[in-house]
Design a protein around this motif. Structure first.
Motif, mmCIF file in Angstrom:
data_model
loop_
_atom_site.group_PDB
_atom_site.id
_atom_site.type_symbol
_atom_site.label_atom_id
_atom_site.label_comp_id
_atom_site.label_asym_id
_atom_site.label_seq_id
_atom_site.Cartn_x
_atom_site.Cartn_y
_atom_site.Cartn_z
ATOM 1 N N LYS A 158 -6.092 -1.166 -0.736
ATOM 2 C CA LYS A 158 -6.447 -0.441 -1.756
ATOM 3 C C LYS A 158 -7.889 -0.365 -2.236
ATOM 4 N N SER A 159 -8.153 -1.660 -2.554
ATOM 5 C CA SER A 159 -9.467 -1.895 -2.780
ATOM 6 C C SER A 159 -10.411 -1.102 -1.779
ATOM 7 N N LYS A 160 -10.344 -1.434 -0.429
ATOM 8 C CA LYS A 160 -11.275 -0.985 0.590
ATOM 9 C C LYS A 160 -11.223 0.735 0.482
ATOM 10 N N THR A 178 4.138 -3.456 11.866
ATOM 11 C CA THR A 178 4.414 -2.411 11.077
ATOM 12 C C THR A 178 2.973 -1.598 10.828
ATOM 13 N N ALA A 179 1.866 -2.451 10.586
ATOM 14 C CA ALA A 179 0.692 -1.753 10.366
ATOM 15 C C ALA A 179 0.382 -0.851 11.639
ATOM 16 N N LEU A 180 0.444 -1.475 12.933
ATOM 17 C CA LEU A 180 0.112 -0.625 13.933
ATOM 18 C C LEU A 180 0.951 0.591 14.293
ATOM 19 N N ILE A 181 2.290 0.392 13.889
ATOM 20 C CA ILE A 181 3.155 1.827 14.278
ATOM 21 C C ILE A 181 2.828 2.902 13.179
ATOM 22 N N ILE A 182 2.469 2.442 11.738
ATOM 23 C CA ILE A 182 1.696 3.478 10.769
ATOM 24 C C ILE A 182 0.458 3.953 11.446
ATOM 25 N N ASN A 183 -0.363 3.083 11.979
ATOM 26 C CA ASN A 183 -1.656 3.587 12.504
ATOM 27 C C ASN A 183 -1.355 4.494 13.506
ATOM 28 N N GLU A 184 -0.586 4.097 14.435
ATOM 29 C CA GLU A 184 -0.354 5.236 15.791
ATOM 30 C C GLU A 184 0.125 6.302 15.420
ATOM 31 N N GLN A 185 1.040 6.527 14.609
ATOM 32 C CA GLN A 185 1.651 7.719 14.242
ATOM 33 C C GLN A 185 0.664 8.465 13.431
ATOM 34 N N SER A 241 6.600 10.956 8.696
ATOM 35 C CA SER A 241 7.532 9.782 7.764
ATOM 36 C C SER A 241 8.548 9.661 8.689
ATOM 37 N N ASN A 242 9.076 10.497 9.296
ATOM 38 C CA ASN A 242 10.168 10.302 10.355
ATOM 39 C C ASN A 242 10.065 9.359 11.467
ATOM 40 N N ARG A 243 8.732 9.793 12.110
ATOM 41 C CA ARG A 243 8.495 9.003 13.221
ATOM 42 C C ARG A 243 7.933 7.573 12.888
ATOM 43 N N ILE A 244 7.568 7.343 11.557
ATOM 44 C CA ILE A 244 6.933 6.140 11.233
ATOM 45 C C ILE A 244 8.464 5.140 10.992
ATOM 46 N N GLU A 245 9.351 5.729 10.217
ATOM 47 C CA GLU A 245 10.622 4.923 9.875
ATOM 48 C C GLU A 245 11.239 4.762 11.181
ATOM 49 N N PHE A 246 11.080 5.908 12.108
ATOM 50 C CA PHE A 246 11.972 5.578 13.539
ATOM 51 C C PHE A 246 11.059 4.434 14.251
ATOM 52 N N PHE A 285 -7.037 7.211 7.366
ATOM 53 C CA PHE A 285 -6.729 6.446 6.197
ATOM 54 C C PHE A 285 -7.585 6.997 4.936
ATOM 55 N N THR A 286 -7.630 7.722 4.090
ATOM 56 C CA THR A 286 -8.013 8.174 3.015
ATOM 57 C C THR A 286 -7.780 8.105 1.779
ATOM 58 N N LYS A 287 -6.181 7.811 1.629
ATOM 59 C CA LYS A 287 -5.866 7.402 0.217
ATOM 60 C C LYS A 287 -4.867 6.065 0.227
ATOM 61 N N TRP A 288 -4.940 5.201 -0.803
ATOM 62 C CA TRP A 288 -4.349 3.846 -0.735
ATOM 63 C C TRP A 288 -2.854 3.964 -0.510
ATOM 64 N N ASP A 289 -2.265 5.048 -1.032
ATOM 65 C CA ASP A 289 -0.702 5.328 -1.076
ATOM 66 C C ASP A 289 -0.344 5.046 0.341
ATOM 67 N N ASP A 290 -1.059 5.261 1.260
ATOM 68 C CA ASP A 290 -0.743 5.122 2.628
ATOM 69 C C ASP A 290 -0.013 3.572 2.964
ATOM 70 N N ALA A 291 -1.006 2.820 2.343
ATOM 71 C CA ALA A 291 -0.572 1.527 2.572
ATOM 72 C C ALA A 291 0.525 1.081 2.127
ATOM 73 N N SER A 292 1.221 1.591 1.324
ATOM 74 C CA SER A 292 2.610 1.408 0.650
ATOM 75 C C SER A 292 3.755 1.384 1.672
ATOM 76 N N LEU A 293 3.405 1.965 2.987
ATOM 77 C CA LEU A 293 4.195 2.006 3.991
ATOM 78 C C LEU A 293 4.555 0.676 4.809
#
Length: 384
Positions: free
Chosen positions: A21-23, A176-183, A244-249, A338-346
């Motif tokens: 978030k700070s970054k 989890t972070a790598l899954i989020i990043n790749e999608q 969102s479905n791909r990340i959850e998957f 990665f432009t908004k910190w809300d994405d980190a909540s995933l």
């Protein structure tokens, strides 16, 4: 490791989310320049760039590279998940030239589908493999080298993640972070790419593929050494175009793979013992063959409860190097997702353990596609 997934909150993940978030609130979007790199750092960048190019040639080389890395560094659990998902991508690629889909899809449709699968497979490796190699070199030289990630256009989302892993060894959060990043990485470059949307993702044929269950991800394993055929766990993709479905998957796949240590060992053993060729013969040689045993032309139904009917030849499933030629890829666009910190909540939360036996589901999907091809041939025969 698995017990940590059951907690309501992971303090180390909370800490990482705060860092991310700070970054993103900082004005740290200056273009990267390699002019400030030391000779040593530039040599690392050069080695990784060369190795990534070599191993990113085809689906076969990518898939093998993931498994080789996991065998060396089993703490990077995402690498095994990537290997298995990449195996499935290879099977989907060769299906397009196999016994059934080659009759269901036109040559143009086959090539468009292949281009989408190949591009996504190539892009994810192009982004992820340098990260894996930076981990390798960081350990080798006892240095943190993750500040070099921008040299490979990796999202700034990942540098704090890798530094966090170095400190906490939190395998689940890293995966989890790598899954989020790749999608996110393929979202604009593939899913919202104008060509792929029009040629594949928005077509009726692609929706038919989902309905037929051809978007299954299979994790093969052997229950018994007596039988030269695999059983499966895994999941079926639904609504592939939804981020969102791909990340959850992806999270569900990760839990499915690592929630059962005994089954994980069997999956890993199967992967080690069965080199990836792209042909579905790799897991079911009783049903599939790399050589076309029956003449092309009118289809005769071959399957009955995942066994061949009496007198039926095996289903043609070519190896990848026979099905498709090697293609050249243009460089990926450089923008950072990665432009908004809300994405980190995933990073918070993983689904409950999945224990699906996919063997019967896979049999059903194969039967559906065979019947769909037969129905199409009957319809066109009547029109003639």
């Amino acid at each position: 490791m698995f017990s940590s997934w059951k907690k309501q909150s992971n303090p180390t993940t909370d800490e990482l989310v705060s860092v991310l978030k700070s970054k993103t609130l900082k004005e740290d979007l200056l273009p990267y320049s390699d002019s400030t790199l030391s000779v040593f750092e530039q040599s690392i960048v050069n080695k990784i760039t060369k190795a990534t190019k070599v191993h990113n040639e085809t689906n076969i080389t990518r898939t093998n590279a993931y498994l080789s890395f996991y065998n060396t560094y089993p703490e990077i659990e995402w690498a095994l998940l990537a290997h298995l998902v990449s195996r499935n991508s290879g099977w989907n690629m060769t299906d397009l030239k196999g016994e059934w889909l080659s009759k269901l899809l036109s040559e143009k449709e086959q090539r468009n589908y292949f281009r989408l699968l190949e591009r996504a497979n190539w892009l994810i490796f192009q982004d992820a493999y340098p990260q894996l190699l930076l981990y390798h070199y960081s350990l080798k030289h006892n240095l943190s080298l993750y500040h070099l990630l921008p040299a490979f256009q990796v999202s700034r989302f990942m540098e704090p993640v890798w530094n966090h892993f170095s400190t906490h060894q939190d395998r689940t959060t890293l995966s989890t972070a790598l899954i989020i990043n790749e999608q996110h990485y393929i979202e604009k470059r593939v899913i919202h790419n104008k060509f792929f949307k029009q040629a594949v993702l928005d077509t009726l044929d692609f929706k038919v593929q989902e309905w037929l269950g051809l978007t299954q991800i299979l994790f093969p394993y052997s229950k018994s050494k007596k039988f030269n055929r695999a059983d499966f766990t895994g999941l079926t993709v639904h609504q592939f175009a939804s981020l969102s479905n791909r990340i959850e998957f992806g999270k569900k796949l990760y839990v499915t793979l690592f929630s059962d240590p005994k089954r994980l060992q069997s999956i890993k053993q199967w992967a080690d013992q069965h080199p990836h060729t792209g042909s579905r013969k790799d897991y079911w040689p009783h049903l599939f063959h790399t050589i076309r045993e029956s003449p092309p032309g009118k289809l005769s139904l071959k399957l009955e409860r995942c066994q061949l009917r009496k007198g039926a030849a095996r289903v043609y499933s070519p190896p990848l190097n026979i099905a498709w030629e090697i293609i050249e890829h243009h460089p990926p666009s450089p923008e950072d997702w990665f432009t908004k910190w809300d994405d980190a909540s995933l990073l918070h939360g993983l689904p409950s353990s999945q224990r699906e036996n996919m063997t019967e589901d896979h049999c059903e999907a194969l039967t559906k596609i065979e019947l769909a091809v037969a129905a199409k041939q009957i319809i066109f025969h009547r029109q003639d």
